[in-house]
Design an enzyme around this catalytic site. Structure first.
Site, PDB file in Angstrom:
ATOM      1  N   ARG A  95     -37.458   8.543  57.551  1.00 57.62           N
ATOM      2  CA  ARG A  95     -37.522  10.007  57.515  1.00 57.62           C
ATOM      3  C   ARG A  95     -38.198  10.497  56.236  1.00 57.62           C
ATOM      4  NH1 ARG A  95     -36.730   8.283  61.503  1.00 57.62           N
ATOM      5  NH2 ARG A  95     -35.059   8.602  63.010  1.00 57.62           N
TER       6      ARG A  95
ATOM      7  N   SER B 128     -30.257  16.170  64.568  1.00 57.76           N
ATOM      8  CA  SER B 128     -29.515  15.360  63.607  1.00 57.76           C
ATOM      9  C   SER B 128     -29.585  15.990  62.217  1.00 57.76           C
ATOM     10  CB  SER B 128     -30.080  13.939  63.550  1.00 57.76           C
ATOM     11  OG  SER B 128     -30.007  13.324  64.817  1.00 57.76           O
TER      12      SER B 128
ATOM     13  N   GLU C 283     -30.976  15.190  56.670  1.00 59.16           N
ATOM     14  CA  GLU C 283     -32.307  14.985  57.241  1.00 59.16           C
ATOM     15  C   GLU C 283     -33.014  16.324  57.341  1.00 59.16           C
ATOM     16  OE1 GLU C 283     -33.993  13.567  61.587  1.00 59.16           O
ATOM     17  OE2 GLU C 283     -32.391  12.382  60.663  1.00 59.16           O
TER      18      GLU C 283
END
Length: 341
Positions: A165, A241, A337
Site C-alpha cells: 500500500r 479497508s 490505509e
C-alpha cells in the site's frame, strides 16, 4: 477553459460522505488543463489535494487549498507482443470499469481487483491490492505532470518504488506530480490466483470447477465476495479497508499463536507474517460496535462506517480507540490505509 470554483462541498466526492468544503475546486479533463492551471501562481502556491474517486480519504476538516478532481478518461491498447497486451487508461477512469473492460477482452491480471472503488490514477499511488494480487504485478508505467514545470514525466516500475500500500507518490514525490495516465501489462494467457480468501469456496458455490476457470469467473467470484462483506458507500459511508494488515516477526507470531490458536497469518518473507487486521479488531469486540453515528461495520471489522451524519473527527476517534484496543491486547500497532486529511 478551466472552471475554478470556491467553497465547494466535498460530501458527494468522498465515499465516507463527510461534508467538508474545498476553498478552491477544479475538475481536470486533459493534461493541457493541468498545465494551464499551474501557470496561475496563486494556485501553484496553494496547498493541493488530488482527488480521484474519494474512496480512500477521511476529511476531518475543510480543505483550505485547491482540490483538483482528476477526470481524464480513455482506455486503449497501446501495443502487444506474443505474451502481453499493454492497456493505457486515463487517471479519471473508474477502476472497476477498467477491470471489466480487460476481463471482457480477455486481458488477464486484473480480475482479482474487481469492484475496488476509486479511479485508475489513484491505484498506483496506493499500490492497491486484493485477493493475492497487487497493482505492481501488472503495472508497466505511468505518466505524471510535474506541478512546477508542467512537463510530463514517465515513471517505470522501479521508479514507483512500490511497497505494501505504498509508492513514491506517498513519500518523495508527494505533492510534486499529478498522475495523468497509467499503462498496465496484462497477460494473454491467464495465471489464476484463487488461493487467497474465499475465492475457491465461492467458485465452488457458483458451480465452477478448476477446469472451467476463466478470468470472468474469478472476477464474478470476487464481486460476489465483496458485495457480501463490504457495505455500498451509496448506502453506508465508508472507505473500504481502513487499516493495513500488519506485518510482524515470525517469532512474535509464534508467541501470539500460542495464546490465540485461531489467529490467522500469511508468510510475507523469511522473517515476517501478515496478520489480518480485521481478525484483530473483531477479537477486541469492535465488530458492529459504534459510538454515535461512527463505528465498525457489522460484517467486516476492517471497515469503519459513517452511519449517517458523523463527522470525520468522530470516525477518526473510533479509529484511535480501535488502534488502542488492538495494541493493548496483542501488542500490534495498526496503521491506517486511508489517507486522513
Amino acid at each position: 477553459m478551466l472552471d475554478i470554483q470556491s467553497h465547494v462541498s466535498l460530501k458527494s466526492y468522498n465515499t465516507f460522505g463527510i461534508d467538508a468544503k474545498a476553498r478552491y475546486w477544479v475538475e481536470i479533463d486533459t493534461e493541457e488543463q493541468l498545465r494551464t492551471l499551474f501557470q496561475v501562481s496563486e494556485f501553484l502556491a496553494a496547498p493541493k489535494l488530488i482527488l480521484g474517486g474519494g474512496s480512500n480519504l477521511l476529511f476531518t476538516h475543510d480543505f483550505e487549498g485547491l482540490v483538483v478532481k482528476m477526470s481524464i478518461q480513455g482506455i486503449k491498447v497501446t501495443r502487444e507482443d506474443a505474451a502481453h497486451v499493454y492497456v493505457k487508461a486515463g487517471a479519471g477512469v473508474n477502476w472497476h470499469q477498467l477491470v471489466l473492460f480487460c476481463v471482457q477482452n480477455g486481458y488477464a491480471g486484473m480480475e482479482n481487483l474487481s469492484l475496488i472503488p476509486g479511479t485508475t490514477g489513484a491505484a498506483p499511488m496506493q499500490n492497491i491490492g486484493a485477493y493475492g494480487v497487487e497493482i505492481e504485478q501488472i503495472f508497466d508505467h505511468l505518466e505524471a505532470v510535474d506541478i512546477l514545470t508542467g512537463e510530463t514525466r514517465i515513471f517505470n516500475h522501479a521508479e514507483c518504488r512500490f511497497g505494501y500500500r505504498e509508492s513514491i507518490f506517498k513519500h518523495e514525490a508527494k505533492g510534486k506530480y499529478i498522475i495523468s495516465s497509467v499503462t498496465f501489462r496484462l497477460n494473454k494467457q491467464p495465471v489464476f490466483h484463487t488461493a487467497y480468501g474465499a475465492i475457491r469456496e465461492t467458485l465452488e458455490a457458483m458451480g465452477i470447477s478448476e477446469d472451467q476457470l476463466t478470468i470472468k469467473a474469478i472476477s464474478d467470484a470476487v464481486i460476489r465476495i465483496r458485495r457480501s462483506k463490504l457495505p455500498n458507500p451509496a448506502e453506508i459511508g465508508n472507505a473500504g479497508s481502513f487499516f493495513k494488515n500488519p506485518e510482524i516477526s515470525k517469532d512474535d507470531f509464534a508467541r501470539l499463536k500460542a495464546d490465540y490458536p485461531t489467529m490467522p497469518g500469511y508468510p510475507t518473507g523469511d522473517l515476517t507474517m501478515k496478520v489480518p487486521a480485521g481478525w484483530l479488531i473483531e477479537q477486541c469486540g469492535w465488530k458492529g460496535k459504534h459510538i454515535g453515528n461512527a463505528g465498525v461495520h457489522a460484517k467486516q471489522a476492517l471497515v469503519l462506517v459513517n452511519l449517517g451524519g458523523a463527522t470525520g473527527a468522530e470516525i477518526l476517534n473510533v479509529a484511535y480507540k480501535v488502534q488502542q484496543s488492538v495494541e493493548d491486547k496483542f501488542g500490534i500497532k495498526l496503521n491506517p490505509e486511508v489517507n486522513i486529511i
